[in-house]
Design a protein around this motif. Structure first.
Motif, short mmCIF file in Angstrom:
data_model
loop_
_atom_site.label_atom_id
_atom_site.label_comp_id
_atom_site.label_asym_id
_atom_site.label_seq_id
_atom_site.Cartn_x
_atom_site.Cartn_y
_atom_site.Cartn_z
N LYS A 193 0.83 -1.21 0.00
CA LYS A 193 0.00 0.00 0.00
C LYS A 193 0.86 1.25 0.00
CE LYS A 193 -4.04 1.99 0.08
NZ LYS A 193 -4.84 2.01 -1.18
N TYR A 194 1.97 1.21 0.72
CA TYR A 194 2.89 2.35 0.73
C TYR A 194 3.44 2.61 -0.68
CZ TYR A 194 6.92 5.24 2.13
OH TYR A 194 7.84 6.25 2.26
N LEU A 195 3.89 1.57 -1.35
CA LEU A 195 4.45 1.73 -2.69
C LEU A 195 3.40 2.19 -3.70
CD1 LEU A 195 6.80 -1.39 -2.91
CD2 LEU A 195 7.44 0.99 -2.47
N GLU A 196 2.16 1.84 -3.43
CA GLU A 196 1.06 2.26 -4.29
C GLU A 196 0.71 3.74 -4.07
OE1 GLU A 196 -3.47 0.82 -5.48
OE2 GLU A 196 -2.60 0.21 -3.56
N ASP A 197 0.74 4.19 -2.82
CA ASP A 197 0.23 5.52 -2.47
C ASP A 197 1.27 6.62 -2.41
OD1 ASP A 197 -2.19 4.27 -2.23
OD2 ASP A 197 -2.43 4.61 -0.08
#
Length: 301
Positions: free
Chosen positions: A205-209
């Protein structure tokens, strides 16, 4: 293009075995591949297939008892990253081996990706990567502590041996998708740690956001499918997998003298016997024959 859905959800399944066959039948009918784990504590897994097929499976899962709020994370793959569909019954959906650990009784404080950098750069915060050593080796957050565990079940012993290092510190923990932190933060709370946090949605989720320019992530994130690793924006990374030891390799690692496709790499060449290597060579031969026929061998990546 295939849709890849990673998911987990803690809930009470009184009879997980009764859920297995209907779920497997649906996935098969929808052309879905991947692995789903069922246990008395919930469900965990990653699946891939068409948009319509993934939507059908997710709707089925959210209709299961206690699963209406199931959250999943999506990414894309150019090729099907799984060979087949497996629905397995397990004692735990992520193995920690601590019978008193129960995320349904409370976890650490969730921290959204947008707020993560501010937390982990605070001087009174110790950041702990709860993943396995081979995952950490290809990427982690700047300054994170690597317990160098080979499996998640080793984490409680590592904490017992190292807990005095963290006296007076707030603890921030992270993993790939969040499931290991559900258990590890509950475990730390049970050990008397008052302030423990974890990255909501995990690294994925971090890499996505979080934009690359604002990121404190260094390297790639290991994923348990044929893509091997992903980076910012969940774009497929450069890594390949050693078919002998399942560790991630960079393409340049194939030039190492110890590398033999499907048989050994510089990590594992000394870990297997000649009998093992002969068996691996036969497997690679069968994979090559299947590829020549235009089919996919069940043992291929």
């Amino acid at each position: 293009m295939f849709t890849v859905a990673a998911l987990y959800h803690f809930t009470r399944f009184p009879d997980p075995a009764a859920l297995r066959q209907p779920l497997l039948d649906l996935c098969t009918a929808q052309g879905i591949s991947g692995t789903l784990l069922l246990a008395g504590e919930g469900i965990n897994g990653t699946i891939a297939g068409s948009r319509a097929g993934i939507d059908a499976v997710l709707a089925h899962l959210r209709a299961l008892p206690g699963c209406a709020d199931l959250v999943h994370k999506e990414s894309q793959a150019a090729e099907q990253p799984f060979n087949r569909m497996k629905v397995r019954l397990k004692r735990e959906i992520v193995t920690m081996g601590q019978p008193d650990v129960d995320p349904l009784q409370g976890t650490g404080t969730y921290v959204a990706p947008a707020a993560w950098n501010a937390l982990i750069t605070s001087p009174d915060v110790a950041v702990i990567d709860t993943r396995n050593d081979y995952e950490v080796a290809i990427g982690t957050f700047a300054g994170a502590i690597d317990p160098q565990t080979r499996s998640f079940g080793e984490f409680p012993a590592w904490w017992e041996a190292n807990k005095d290092r963290f006296a007076g510190k707030r603890i921030a923990m992270f993993c790939t998708g969040g499931i290991r932190c559900e258990k590890s933060t509950n475990f730390l709370r049970g050990q008397g740690v008052e302030e423990v946090y974890h990255l909501q949605g995990g690294i994925l989720k971090y890499l996505e956001d979080v934009p690359r320019d604002d990121s404190t992530w260094e390297g790639e994130c290991f994923v348990f499918d044929g893509r091997v690793s992903v980076g910012h924006g969940l774009v497929e990374g450069p890594h390949i997998l050693c078919h002998a030891c399942r560790r991630p390799l960079l393409p340049a690692d194939q030039d190492h003298p110890a590398f033999e496709d499907g048989v050994a790499c510089h990590h594992c060449v000394g870990e297997t016997t000649e009998v093992d290597k002969a068996r691996f060579r036969e497997r690679q031969k069968q994979i090559a024959l299947a590829r020549a026929r235009g089919t996919r061998h069940i043992g291929s990546l």
